[in-house]
Structures are given as structure tokens and as C-alpha cells.
Write an enzyme that holds these catalytic residues in place. Structure first.
Site, PDB file in Angstrom:
ATOM      1  N   ASP A  39     -31.965   6.558 -55.897  1.00 49.93           N
ATOM      2  CA  ASP A  39     -30.622   6.757 -55.325  1.00 49.93           C
ATOM      3  C   ASP A  39     -29.846   5.448 -55.458  1.00 49.93           C
ATOM      4  O   ASP A  39     -30.444   4.382 -55.638  1.00 49.93           O
ATOM      5  CB  ASP A  39     -30.712   7.166 -53.837  1.00 49.93           C
ATOM      6  CG  ASP A  39     -29.332   7.411 -53.230  1.00 49.93           C
ATOM      7  OD1 ASP A  39     -28.547   8.182 -53.821  1.00 49.93           O
ATOM      8  OD2 ASP A  39     -29.011   6.817 -52.180  1.00 49.93           O
ATOM      9  N   SER A  40     -28.529   5.561 -55.321  1.00 52.14           N
ATOM     10  CA  SER A  40     -27.701   4.359 -55.357  1.00 52.14           C
ATOM     11  C   SER A  40     -28.058   3.419 -54.197  1.00 52.14           C
ATOM     12  O   SER A  40     -27.868   2.217 -54.308  1.00 52.14           O
ATOM     13  CB  SER A  40     -26.230   4.751 -55.257  1.00 52.14           C
ATOM     14  OG  SER A  40     -26.010   5.447 -54.049  1.00 52.14           O
TER      15      SER A  40
ATOM     16  N   TYR B 254     -22.018   4.416 -55.440  1.00 50.22           N
ATOM     17  CA  TYR B 254     -21.675   4.905 -56.775  1.00 50.22           C
ATOM     18  C   TYR B 254     -20.495   5.885 -56.718  1.00 50.22           C
ATOM     19  O   TYR B 254     -19.890   6.186 -57.731  1.00 50.22           O
ATOM     20  CB  TYR B 254     -22.860   5.683 -57.371  1.00 50.22           C
ATOM     21  CG  TYR B 254     -23.978   4.873 -57.984  1.00 50.22           C
ATOM     22  CD1 TYR B 254     -24.117   3.509 -57.772  1.00 50.22           C
ATOM     23  CD2 TYR B 254     -24.914   5.510 -58.799  1.00 50.22           C
ATOM     24  CE1 TYR B 254     -25.173   2.806 -58.344  1.00 50.22           C
ATOM     25  CE2 TYR B 254     -25.955   4.813 -59.382  1.00 50.22           C
ATOM     26  CZ  TYR B 254     -26.092   3.465 -59.157  1.00 50.22           C
ATOM     27  OH  TYR B 254     -27.124   2.776 -59.725  1.00 50.22           O
ATOM     28  N   GLY B 255     -20.251   6.429 -55.504  1.00 52.64           N
ATOM     29  CA  GLY B 255     -19.370   7.595 -55.344  1.00 52.64           C
ATOM     30  C   GLY B 255     -17.991   7.490 -55.947  1.00 52.64           C
ATOM     31  O   GLY B 255     -17.405   8.486 -56.345  1.00 52.64           O
TER      32      GLY B 255
ATOM     33  N   CYS C  32     -29.742  11.643 -55.839  1.00 55.94           N
ATOM     34  CA  CYS C  32     -28.355  11.200 -55.650  1.00 55.94           C
ATOM     35  C   CYS C  32     -27.476  12.229 -56.357  1.00 55.94           C
ATOM     36  O   CYS C  32     -27.647  12.470 -57.565  1.00 55.94           O
ATOM     37  CB  CYS C  32     -28.195   9.825 -56.291  1.00 55.94           C
ATOM     38  SG  CYS C  32     -26.499   9.218 -56.315  1.00 55.94           S
ATOM     39  N   ASN C  33     -26.589  12.842 -55.607  1.00 58.98           N
ATOM     40  CA  ASN C  33     -25.720  13.868 -56.214  1.00 58.98           C
ATOM     41  C   ASN C  33     -24.775  13.258 -57.236  1.00 58.98           C
ATOM     42  O   ASN C  33     -24.493  13.855 -58.271  1.00 58.98           O
ATOM     43  CB  ASN C  33     -24.901  14.555 -55.123  1.00 58.98           C
ATOM     44  CG  ASN C  33     -25.756  15.480 -54.288  1.00 58.98           C
ATOM     45  OD1 ASN C  33     -25.878  16.649 -54.595  1.00 58.98           O
ATOM     46  ND2 ASN C  33     -26.376  14.952 -53.247  1.00 58.98           N
ATOM     47  N   THR C  34     -24.281  12.057 -56.937  1.00 59.50           N
ATOM     48  CA  THR C  34     -23.316  11.426 -57.840  1.00 59.50           C
ATOM     49  C   THR C  34     -23.976  11.159 -59.192  1.00 59.50           C
ATOM     50  O   THR C  34     -23.401  11.457 -60.247  1.00 59.50           O
ATOM     51  CB  THR C  34     -22.793  10.112 -57.210  1.00 59.50           C
ATOM     52  OG1 THR C  34     -22.400  10.399 -55.859  1.00 59.50           O
ATOM     53  CG2 THR C  34     -21.628   9.560 -57.971  1.00 59.50           C
TER      54      THR C  34
ATOM     55  N   GLU D 252     -23.817   3.493 -44.692  1.00 58.40           N
ATOM     56  CA  GLU D 252     -24.495   2.291 -45.210  1.00 58.40           C
ATOM     57  C   GLU D 252     -24.301   1.105 -44.254  1.00 58.40           C
ATOM     58  O   GLU D 252     -25.114   0.209 -44.200  1.00 58.40           O
ATOM     59  CB  GLU D 252     -23.982   1.936 -46.607  1.00 58.40           C
ATOM     60  CG  GLU D 252     -24.387   2.935 -47.692  1.00 58.40           C
ATOM     61  CD  GLU D 252     -25.621   2.518 -48.491  1.00 58.40           C
ATOM     62  OE1 GLU D 252     -25.807   1.329 -48.733  1.00 58.40           O
ATOM     63  OE2 GLU D 252     -26.400   3.418 -48.879  1.00 58.40           O
TER      64      GLU D 252
ATOM     65  N   CYS E 151     -24.356  15.178 -50.596  1.00 63.38           N
ATOM     66  CA  CYS E 151     -24.603  13.745 -50.815  1.00 63.38           C
ATOM     67  C   CYS E 151     -25.823  13.441 -49.967  1.00 63.38           C
ATOM     68  O   CYS E 151     -25.880  13.834 -48.794  1.00 63.38           O
ATOM     69  CB  CYS E 151     -23.406  12.920 -50.365  1.00 63.38           C
ATOM     70  SG  CYS E 151     -23.773  11.144 -50.290  1.00 63.38           S
ATOM     71  N   THR E 152     -26.786  12.741 -50.556  1.00 61.42           N
ATOM     72  CA  THR E 152     -28.063  12.565 -49.855  1.00 61.42           C
ATOM     73  C   THR E 152     -27.952  11.607 -48.655  1.00 61.42           C
ATOM     74  O   THR E 152     -28.899  11.483 -47.882  1.00 61.42           O
ATOM     75  CB  THR E 152     -29.149  12.085 -50.835  1.00 61.42           C
ATOM     76  OG1 THR E 152     -28.666  10.922 -51.521  1.00 61.42           O
ATOM     77  CG2 THR E 152     -29.468  13.168 -51.841  1.00 61.42           C
ATOM     78  N   HIS E 153     -26.813  10.950 -48.517  1.00 61.42           N
ATOM     79  CA  HIS E 153     -26.590  10.135 -47.311  1.00 61.42           C
ATOM     80  C   HIS E 153     -26.198  10.992 -46.100  1.00 61.42           C
ATOM     81  O   HIS E 153     -26.416  10.602 -44.957  1.00 61.42           O
ATOM     82  CB  HIS E 153     -25.440   9.150 -47.536  1.00 61.42           C
ATOM     83  CG  HIS E 153     -25.794   7.933 -48.325  1.00 61.42           C
ATOM     84  ND1 HIS E 153     -26.124   7.966 -49.646  1.00 61.42           N
ATOM     85  CD2 HIS E 153     -25.845   6.622 -47.943  1.00 61.42           C
ATOM     86  CE1 HIS E 153     -26.362   6.736 -50.069  1.00 61.42           C
ATOM     87  NE2 HIS E 153     -26.198   5.901 -49.056  1.00 61.42           N
TER      88      HIS E 153
HETATM   89  N1  DGL Z   1     -26.289   9.336 -52.022  1.00 63.29           N
HETATM   90  C1  DGL Z   1     -25.414   9.508 -53.136  1.00 63.29           C
HETATM   91  C2  DGL Z   1     -25.152  10.970 -53.420  1.00 63.29           C
HETATM   92  O1  DGL Z   1     -25.974  11.816 -53.101  1.00 63.29           O
HETATM   93  C3  DGL Z   1     -24.090   8.819 -53.133  1.00 63.29           C
HETATM   94  C4  DGL Z   1     -23.857   7.588 -52.449  1.00 63.29           C
HETATM   95  C5  DGL Z   1     -22.928   6.687 -53.194  1.00 63.29           C
HETATM   96  O2  DGL Z   1     -21.712   6.892 -53.172  1.00 63.29           O
HETATM   97  O3  DGL Z   1     -23.465   5.776 -53.792  1.00 63.29           O
HETATM   98  O4  DGL Z   1     -24.130  11.310 -53.994  1.00 63.29           O
END
Ligand code: DGL
Length: 280
Positions: free
Chosen positions: A17-18, A49-50, A80-82, A165, A199-201
Site C-alpha cells: 500500500d502507499s 498516492y490518491g 491499495c485501490n489507487t 495518516e 480505499c483501504t485507509h
Molecule cells: N489506501 C489507498 C487506497 O486504497 C490510498 C491512500 C493514498 O491516497 O495513498 O486507495
């Protein structure tokens, strides 16, 4: 057989993940498939990364996938979805055949969209995700393939990852930005009965999201969906499964400071984490 020792094979499942978000997926992978070794890599030095471009997310993700391959991973999950939205397809189609034709990289959007239609009665679903995931249209495209009659409404929530974060989950800022995006999604349709935390966050904001969403709306998080999807994938791919080492070992790498990673990571993983720094 004196003098001959068996080579020690270490082939963990790589989870990328990011930053910290993928730990919410790793937690479920470990619960569902505890026998495997896992190697987590958070690119915290370059997160989030978003809001980054396709080229940048692709370049960073590929670099991290290569790093996980060089640590012995035969299989990498982009938790990570992004990265799944912006880099996975190119890595699978263009890079893997050249750099590692027998290794596999899987994402988190496909397993989610394969099931999503089964949860909605109204056939209207909402997706909360980063700017990058929303603008890629990956959820809309994938859901259409499996459930063409399901309408998809998306809401980009660019402030949610920075709030998470920075451990600002309980502050007025988090409450404000969660309420704002929940309202904006609901303004798109009153008929949504299922939302995906794409988003996994976002599982860390689940209780706050619940507070602002009507009670009849079901919230889907991805951890257990991805874990069940992987279990099924490994059953269908015994040739890959047999290469994975099974000593229940967990290793954590971060591209940023390991002290800072360890301080925040337990919030996402639910257990104490001891990471190592990985320079890319
Ligand atoms: N956790 C990441 C996701 O699932 C994104 C977090 C990020 O923006 O880096 O998209």
C-alpha cells in the site's frame, strides 16, 4: 542425510500500500489464511498516492512490486485501490511478461466489484474513494461487467487519507469532512442502500461514516472480501500456492522511518508492528 541441509525457502505473499491502509487488508488476510508468510510494504515516504498522476502512481507501484519480488515474493497483492486503479493493469499486461512471467500481482477492486451487486436490493451503490480511484472510473467499469443493472455513484474524499495518516480520527476536522462527503454522496441519490469504502485507509473512519449515514445503508469494507477472494484464487492456482512459504511469518517494510511506521501501524493492524526501513 548428514551434511545436507534443506534450502530455506522464503516466499511470502507481498502486500503493498502507499502507506498504512493496506494493513487493514493484511489483518484480514492473516485471519483467514494464517499459515502463509506475509511481507508488507508501505511506501510511506511517498504517500498519499490518491491525488498523484497515473504516471507517478504506476512508477511508484512498479518500483515497490519489484522490491517485493526481489525479497522472494511470488505473489503480490496491491492492497491499495489507487494503485489497483491506476497501475495494476499495466503491470499485469506490460511489465510482468517481461520481468517475471511466473509471478502474479492482484488488486483489490476486482474482488470487491465481483460481489458488490449481491448486497444491494435497490441496485444503487455508492463508492467513497480517493480522487485517483474515482477519476479512473475503475469501480464503474468493473461493476458494469458483473452487474450491468447496478447504478454507481462515486464521491472522492481527498481529505480522508491525510486525516487518517495524521491520526486525526477523533477531531472536529474528521467529523466535518466525513459529514461533508457523506452528504455529497447522498445528494446524488436517495436510493443508495450499499456503500463501499473504496480505499483501504477508510475502515478507520467506519464508525464516523456510520454516524452520518442513514441506518439502512450497508457499509462494505474490503479486508474480508479480499481475503476470501485470495483463498479462492489460491485454490484455483495450486501451481502458485505450492510455491508460497507457510511459516506464519510476518515482516513489515516501510520506505519511511521505521520508528514512525511502528507508532501508527498498530492502529491499522490491531497488533504491535516492528518494521524495517527499505530504501528504494
Ligand atoms: N489506501 C489507498 C487506497 O486504497 C490510498 C491512500 C493514498 O491516497 O495513498 O486507495
Amino acid at each position: 542425510m548428514l551434511g545436507i541441509s534443506k534450502p530455506i525457502t522464503y516466499s511470502p505473499i507481498g502486500v503493498f500500500d502507499s502507506g498504512y491502509g493496506g494493513l487493514t487488508v493484511l489483518k484480514e488476510l492473516v485471519n483467514t489464511l494464517p499459515q502463509y508468510d506475509y511481507l508488507y510494504l508501505g511506501d510511506n515516504a511517498r504517500a498519499p498516492y490518491g491525488s498523484r498522476s497515473y504516471e507517478t502512481v504506476y512508477e511508484y507501484t512498479l518500483e515497490c512490486v519489484k522490491a517485493l519480488f526481489s525479497q522472494g515474493c511470488e505473489l503480490v497483492i496491491l492492497a491499495c485501490n489507487t494503485a489497483s486503479a491506476k497501475a495494476l493493469r499495466t503491470i499485469q499486461q506490460k511489465d510482468l511478461p517481461l520481468i517475471a512471467p511466473n509471478k502474479r500481482v492482484l488488486g483489490v477492486i476486482r474482488p470487491t466489484t465481483e460481489l458488490l451487486g449481491n448486497f444491494t436490493k435497490t441496485k444503487e451503490v455508492g463508492i467513497f474513494a480517493t480522487n485517483g480511484t474515482v477519476s479512473s472510473q475503475s469501480y464503474v467499469i468493473e461493476i458494469k461487467k458483473f452487474f450491468p443493472d447496478v447504478k454507481v455513484f462515486q464521491e472522492a474524499c481527498p481529505m480522508w487519507v491525510p486525516l487518517i495518516e495524521n491520526n486525526e480520527l477523533d477531531g472536529v476536522g474528521a467529523n466535518y469532512f466525513v459529514e461533508k462527503h457523506v452528504q455529497k454522496l447522498l445528494q446524488q441519490s436517495q436510493n443508495i442502500d450499499t456503500v463501499v469504502l473504496g480505499c483501504t485507509h477508510y475502515p478507520l473512519l467506519k464508525s464516523l461514516i456510520e454516524k452520518h449515514l442513514p441506518k439502512n445503508i450497508h457499509i462494505l469494507t474490503q479486508g474480508s472480501i479480499v481475503a476470501n477472494g485470495l483463498q479462492d484464487y489460491l485454490l484455483r492456482h495450486p501451481e502458485l500456492e505450492s510455491l508460497l512459504s507457510k511459516n506464519s511469518k510476518r515482516d513489515f517494510f516501510t520506505t519511511d522511518s521505521s520508528e514512525s511506521f511502528d507508532t501508527h501501524a498498530s492502529l491499522f493492524y490491531g497488533q504491535i508492528v516492528e518494521s524495517k526501513h527499505l530504501a528504494l
